[in-house]
Design an enzyme around this catalytic site. Structure first.
Site, mmCIF file in Angstrom:
data_model
loop_
_atom_site.group_PDB
_atom_site.id
_atom_site.type_symbol
_atom_site.label_atom_id
_atom_site.label_comp_id
_atom_site.label_asym_id
_atom_site.label_seq_id
_atom_site.Cartn_x
_atom_site.Cartn_y
_atom_site.Cartn_z
ATOM 1 N N GLU A 93 -9.726 2.869 7.344
ATOM 2 C CA GLU A 93 -9.697 3.347 5.966
ATOM 3 C C GLU A 93 -10.741 2.650 5.104
ATOM 4 O OE1 GLU A 93 -6.698 4.119 2.210
ATOM 5 O OE2 GLU A 93 -5.996 2.872 3.851
ATOM 6 N N ASP A 109 -5.284 1.878 9.717
ATOM 7 C CA ASP A 109 -4.962 1.715 8.297
ATOM 8 C C ASP A 109 -4.477 0.279 8.122
ATOM 9 O OD1 ASP A 109 -4.149 1.767 5.671
ATOM 10 O OD2 ASP A 109 -3.318 3.787 5.787
ATOM 11 N N ILE A 135 -3.518 -1.519 5.508
ATOM 12 C CA ILE A 135 -2.285 -1.574 4.711
ATOM 13 C C ILE A 135 -2.021 -0.162 4.218
ATOM 14 C CG2 ILE A 135 -1.043 -2.539 2.750
ATOM 15 C CD1 ILE A 135 -2.938 -4.894 2.707
ATOM 16 N N ASP A 136 -1.035 0.498 4.775
ATOM 17 C CA ASP A 136 -0.625 1.808 4.267
ATOM 18 C C ASP A 136 0.492 1.574 3.257
ATOM 19 O OD1 ASP A 136 -0.617 4.652 4.156
ATOM 20 O OD2 ASP A 136 1.291 4.605 5.217
ATOM 21 N N THR A 154 -0.643 0.474 -0.222
ATOM 22 C CA THR A 154 -1.240 -0.675 -0.908
ATOM 23 C C THR A 154 -0.602 -0.929 -2.269
ATOM 24 O OG1 THR A 154 -3.335 -0.331 0.237
ATOM 25 C CG2 THR A 154 -3.405 -1.645 -1.771
ATOM 26 N N ASP A 158 -3.572 7.400 7.950
ATOM 27 C CA ASP A 158 -2.191 7.283 7.469
ATOM 28 C C ASP A 158 -1.186 7.780 8.499
ATOM 29 O OD1 ASP A 158 -2.894 6.391 4.809
ATOM 30 O OD2 ASP A 158 -3.447 8.448 4.333
#
Length: 272
Positions: free
Chosen positions: A78, A93, A95-96, A98, A220
């Site tokens: 990402e 990802d 940190i999905d 955030t 995601d």
């Protein structure tokens, strides 16, 4: 590193172990380094679409670990975009969720998947604040803490607990609110967690019956989509299309079709 098609598929379990190990390591780093209130580093599509320094640090860690063991593989992340070429690609990802991470809401995840020739064969989603690591290998089921997962089946639309999410741009949110206004009276209730990866794992674990959202990107849902599918859910888009950012749908067969048919005439892929 040269591998035959059969050899790559035979290595799916190995890829599964790697995704889990790296997702766990990234999660441990994030917990150790997360300050009381992380600061926004930059914004992306809108002022509410944020990136923190730890988003980038997490992806750097993940990329470094992948390159250590798989130096010739491609990576789509990402924050760092696409790098490398080849049949094997990692979907990352860091940190999905955030905004949840920023505010201390315990619903964010590290998501890592591996695809071969465009098909995801292994994935892990580490919902870090809950200490839960969901894993799946193509054809090998979805798992959490040694327990094989199975999505809820036989649930009619009017009894279904449905997860959803909202975009960052005001025009998209306006349409999503309009769509939700039509969906809410037709289902048991709605849940909004704030992480697509976690929501897909919640379908896999039977914590919600279905999920839909406009906007999630491949990073995601790459791992979470495999986990949900291996738990028996159908994952896709509208009118037979595969999962895509236009609209992502996930539920057990039967409920998937009911939810699809409810959403389709609402034109949920549009923006205001």
């Amino acid at each position: 590193m040269s591998e035959s098609g059969e050899g790559i598929v035979d290595s799916a379990v190995t890829f599964g172990r790697l995704t889990e190990e790296i997702a766990r390591e990234a999660g441990e780093m994030l917990l150790a380094k997360r300050p009381a209130r992380p600061e926004v580093l930059v914004t992306k599509s809108s002022p509410t679409d944020v990136v923190t320094a730890l988003d980038r640090a997490s992806e750097e860690l993940i990329r470094d670990r992948i390159k250590t063991v798989r130096p010739d593989d491609a990576i789509l992340g990402e924050e760092g975009g696409a790098t490398g070429e080849g049949r094997i690609r990692w979907i990352v990802d860091p940190i999905d969720g955030t905004v949840n991470f920023l505010y201390g809401v315990p619903e964010w995840a590290v998501s890592i998947a591996v695809e071969v020739d465009g098909e995801v064969i292994a994935g892990a989603v580490n919902v870090v604040p809950r200490g839960e690591v969901f894993t799946a290998v193509k054809g090998g089921g979805a798992w959490l803490a040694g327990e094989r997962l199975s999505c809820n089946t036989g649930v009619p639309l009017d009894r279904a607990l449905i997860a959803t999410g909202f975009g960052y741009e005001s025009g998209r949110r306006e349409v999503q609110a309009e769509v939700l206004r039509h969906v809410l009276p037709r289902v048991r209730d709605i849940r909004r967690g704030g992480s697509a990866a976690s929501d897909l794992c919640s379908v896999a674990a039977g914590r919600v019956d279905g999920y839909y959202e406009r906007g999630p990107q491949y990073w995601d849902y790459g791992a979470g989509g495999l986990i949900a599918a291996e738990a028996g859910a159908r994952v896709g888009g509208l009118e037979g299309r595969p999962a895509n950012p236009g609209l992502l749908l996930c539920a057990a067969p039967g409920l998937f079709e009911e939810l699809h048919d409810l959403l389709l005439p609402l034109d949920p892929e549009r923006d205001a």
